[in-house]
Scaffold this motif. Structure first.
Motif, PDB file in Angstrom:
ATOM      1  N   ARG A 165     -38.304   3.557  -6.369  1.00  0.00           N
ATOM      2  CA  ARG A 165     -37.661   2.301  -6.023  1.00  0.00           C
ATOM      3  C   ARG A 165     -36.840   2.451  -4.743  1.00  0.00           C
ATOM      4  O   ARG A 165     -36.185   3.472  -4.524  1.00  0.00           O
ATOM      5  N   ARG A 166     -36.885   1.449  -3.924  1.00  0.00           N
ATOM      6  CA  ARG A 166     -36.049   1.366  -2.725  1.00  0.00           C
ATOM      7  C   ARG A 166     -35.213   0.096  -2.824  1.00  0.00           C
ATOM      8  O   ARG A 166     -35.751  -1.008  -2.947  1.00  0.00           O
ATOM      9  N   ILE A 167     -33.897   0.246  -2.793  1.00  0.00           N
ATOM     10  CA  ILE A 167     -32.981  -0.879  -2.909  1.00  0.00           C
ATOM     11  C   ILE A 167     -32.361  -1.164  -1.555  1.00  0.00           C
ATOM     12  O   ILE A 167     -31.834  -0.256  -0.910  1.00  0.00           O
ATOM     13  N   VAL A 168     -32.444  -2.405  -1.127  1.00  0.00           N
ATOM     14  CA  VAL A 168     -31.763  -2.856   0.088  1.00  0.00           C
ATOM     15  C   VAL A 168     -30.690  -3.849  -0.364  1.00  0.00           C
ATOM     16  O   VAL A 168     -30.999  -4.936  -0.862  1.00  0.00           O
ATOM     17  N   HIS A 169     -29.444  -3.439  -0.209  1.00  0.00           N
ATOM     18  CA  HIS A 169     -28.306  -4.222  -0.704  1.00  0.00           C
ATOM     19  C   HIS A 169     -27.456  -4.628   0.494  1.00  0.00           C
ATOM     20  O   HIS A 169     -26.973  -3.776   1.244  1.00  0.00           O
ATOM     21  N   SER A 170     -27.286  -5.933   0.695  1.00  0.00           N
ATOM     22  CA  SER A 170     -26.470  -6.424   1.800  1.00  0.00           C
ATOM     23  C   SER A 170     -25.418  -7.380   1.265  1.00  0.00           C
ATOM     24  O   SER A 170     -25.607  -8.011   0.213  1.00  0.00           O
ATOM     25  N   PHE A 171     -24.308  -7.486   1.979  1.00  0.00           N
ATOM     26  CA  PHE A 171     -23.219  -8.335   1.494  1.00  0.00           C
ATOM     27  C   PHE A 171     -22.318  -8.759   2.643  1.00  0.00           C
ATOM     28  O   PHE A 171     -22.285  -8.149   3.713  1.00  0.00           O
ATOM     29  N   THR A 172     -21.573  -9.830   2.395  1.00  0.00           N
ATOM     30  CA  THR A 172     -20.503 -10.274   3.284  1.00  0.00           C
ATOM     31  C   THR A 172     -19.253 -10.455   2.442  1.00  0.00           C
ATOM     32  O   THR A 172     -19.323 -10.735   1.241  1.00  0.00           O
ATOM     33  N   SER A 173     -18.095 -10.277   3.079  1.00  0.00           N
ATOM     34  CA  SER A 173     -16.815 -10.451   2.396  1.00  0.00           C
ATOM     35  C   SER A 173     -16.009 -11.523   3.110  1.00  0.00           C
ATOM     36  O   SER A 173     -16.079 -11.663   4.337  1.00  0.00           O
ATOM     37  N   SER A 174     -15.224 -12.269   2.341  1.00  0.00           N
ATOM     38  CA  SER A 174     -14.369 -13.311   2.897  1.00  0.00           C
ATOM     39  C   SER A 174     -13.136 -13.467   2.011  1.00  0.00           C
ATOM     40  O   SER A 174     -13.054 -12.884   0.923  1.00  0.00           O
ATOM     41  N   ASP A 175     -12.187 -14.259   2.482  1.00  0.00           N
ATOM     42  CA  ASP A 175     -10.957 -14.538   1.724  1.00  0.00           C
ATOM     43  C   ASP A 175     -10.245 -13.250   1.314  1.00  0.00           C
ATOM     44  O   ASP A 175      -9.714 -13.142   0.206  1.00  0.00           O
ATOM     45  N   ASP A 176     -10.225 -12.271   2.214  1.00  0.00           N
ATOM     46  CA  ASP A 176      -9.616 -10.985   1.885  1.00  0.00           C
ATOM     47  C   ASP A 176      -8.098 -11.108   1.793  1.00  0.00           C
ATOM     48  O   ASP A 176      -7.463 -11.873   2.526  1.00  0.00           O
ATOM     49  N   ARG A 177      -7.515 -10.318   0.911  1.00  0.00           N
ATOM     50  CA  ARG A 177      -6.064 -10.150   0.882  1.00  0.00           C
ATOM     51  C   ARG A 177      -5.747  -8.732   0.452  1.00  0.00           C
ATOM     52  O   ARG A 177      -6.429  -8.161  -0.417  1.00  0.00           O
ATOM     53  N   LEU A 178      -4.739  -8.151   1.069  1.00  0.00           N
ATOM     54  CA  LEU A 178      -4.277  -6.826   0.675  1.00  0.00           C
ATOM     55  C   LEU A 178      -3.457  -6.944  -0.594  1.00  0.00           C
ATOM     56  O   LEU A 178      -2.656  -7.872  -0.745  1.00  0.00           O
ATOM     57  N   ILE A 179      -3.656  -6.018  -1.514  1.00  0.00           N
ATOM     58  CA  ILE A 179      -2.948  -6.020  -2.795  1.00  0.00           C
ATOM     59  C   ILE A 179      -1.719  -5.120  -2.664  1.00  0.00           C
ATOM     60  O   ILE A 179      -1.863  -3.898  -2.543  1.00  0.00           O
ATOM     61  N   PRO A 180      -0.509  -5.685  -2.696  1.00  0.00           N
ATOM     62  CA  PRO A 180       0.693  -4.848  -2.574  1.00  0.00           C
ATOM     63  C   PRO A 180       0.809  -3.855  -3.727  1.00  0.00           C
ATOM     64  O   PRO A 180       0.317  -4.102  -4.842  1.00  0.00           O
ATOM     65  N   ARG A 181       1.420  -2.735  -3.490  1.00  0.00           N
ATOM     66  CA  ARG A 181       1.626  -1.742  -4.531  1.00  0.00           C
ATOM     67  C   ARG A 181       2.433  -2.342  -5.674  1.00  0.00           C
ATOM     68  O   ARG A 181       3.389  -3.079  -5.470  1.00  0.00           O
ATOM     69  N   ASN A 182       2.002  -2.007  -6.923  1.00  0.00           N
ATOM     70  CA  ASN A 182       2.706  -2.414  -8.137  1.00  0.00           C
ATOM     71  C   ASN A 182       2.763  -3.928  -8.304  1.00  0.00           C
ATOM     72  O   ASN A 182       3.619  -4.442  -9.004  1.00  0.00           O
ATOM     73  N   GLN A 183       1.807  -4.654  -7.688  1.00  0.00           N
ATOM     74  CA  GLN A 183       1.770  -6.095  -7.842  1.00  0.00           C
ATOM     75  C   GLN A 183       0.353  -6.579  -8.128  1.00  0.00           C
ATOM     76  O   GLN A 183      -0.058  -7.631  -7.701  1.00  0.00           O
TER      77      GLN A 183
END
Length: 242
Positions: free
Chosen positions: A223-241
């Motif tokens: 099997r050969r898998i071709v996996h593609s993706f895009t990301s949006s609406d990113d936010r950094l997750i603060p520590r301990n939150q």
């Protein structure tokens, strides 16, 4: 895309964040000489890793599975999810939409076994896990970048092997390509290409592609898998939150 190959993808830098620039001169280029560039990149990266737990994003992904011998399409899938990629623990996700072979299925039908995260280059323990060096400069997506070779000191499936491209202008991570230092069971080859964009003090994934060859006799042969993706609406997750 089967559970084995999806967990391989989950092992990778699916939301690696590295901090942006240190000091610059009047032209906007880093003022440090080349020998100080890697130290500045690590200092910025550690600052991000210690301030945040990871990155949350909306991920739109497509997977095509082929017979690696004939090129025949065997399976296709599409998923829209909310994904929380943590720097030092397993990721979490919530599927919002799932389509397999053209049929829309309940989102909860999509699932895979998550894996422990990668050992992150440029973290505090970088020297124990990687040897990094600048091997030159190149133009990536129209921007001049330092090309940094990342060689693992240990051959495990949690170590990365490849090259990263950091903007000469601001030391932001722009592009990453490579593989795992050691393939999980059944994986014959794996290559990744990931593009990054700026988010505040960090660089986060914009889009990417993985190509994976898997062979497990009887269970998942050729099997050969071709996996593609895009990301949006990113936010950094603060520590301990989270």
């Amino acid at each position: 895309m089967n559970k084995i190959s999806r967990s391989c993808v989950a092992l990778l830098f699916a939301a690696l964040a590295l901090s942006l620039p240190g000091h610059r001169d009047a032209s906007g280029a880093p003022s440090a000489p080349r020998e100080g560039v890697l130290a500045a990149i690590q200092e910025n990266a550690v600052r991000v890793y210690e301030a945040y737990d990871g990155v949350e994003a909306r991920r739109h992904a497509f997977s095509l599975v082929y017979d690696s011998r004939t090129g025949e399409l065997v399976e296709s899938s599409e998923v829209l999810m909310l994904r929380r990629e943590y720097f030092r623990r397993r990721p979490e996700f919530t599927a919002l939409r799932y389509v397999k072979n053209g049929e829309e299925l309940p989102p909860e039908k999509f699932g895979y076994r998550t894996r422990d995260p990668m050992h992150l280059p440029f973290d505090r323990d970088n020297d124990a896990n990687y040897e990094v060096r600048i091997v030159g400069e190149s133009v990536t997506n129209g921007e001049r970048c330092y090309e940094v070779d990342i060689s693992p000191r240990r051959r495990t499936a949690r170590h990365f092997s490849g090259r990263a491209f950091f903007s000469v202008r601001d030391l932001a991570l722009r592009f990453l390509e490579g593989t795992l230092a050691d393939n999980p069971f059944g994986v014959k080859s794996l290559r990744l290409r990931i593009h990054f964009r700026r988010l505040g003090a960090a660089s986060v994934i914009e889009r990417g592609e993985y190509r994976i060859d898997v062979h497990i006799p009887v269970l998942y042969p050729h099997r050969r898998i071709v996996h593609s993706f895009t990301s949006s609406d990113d936010r950094l997750i603060p520590r301990n939150q989270n």
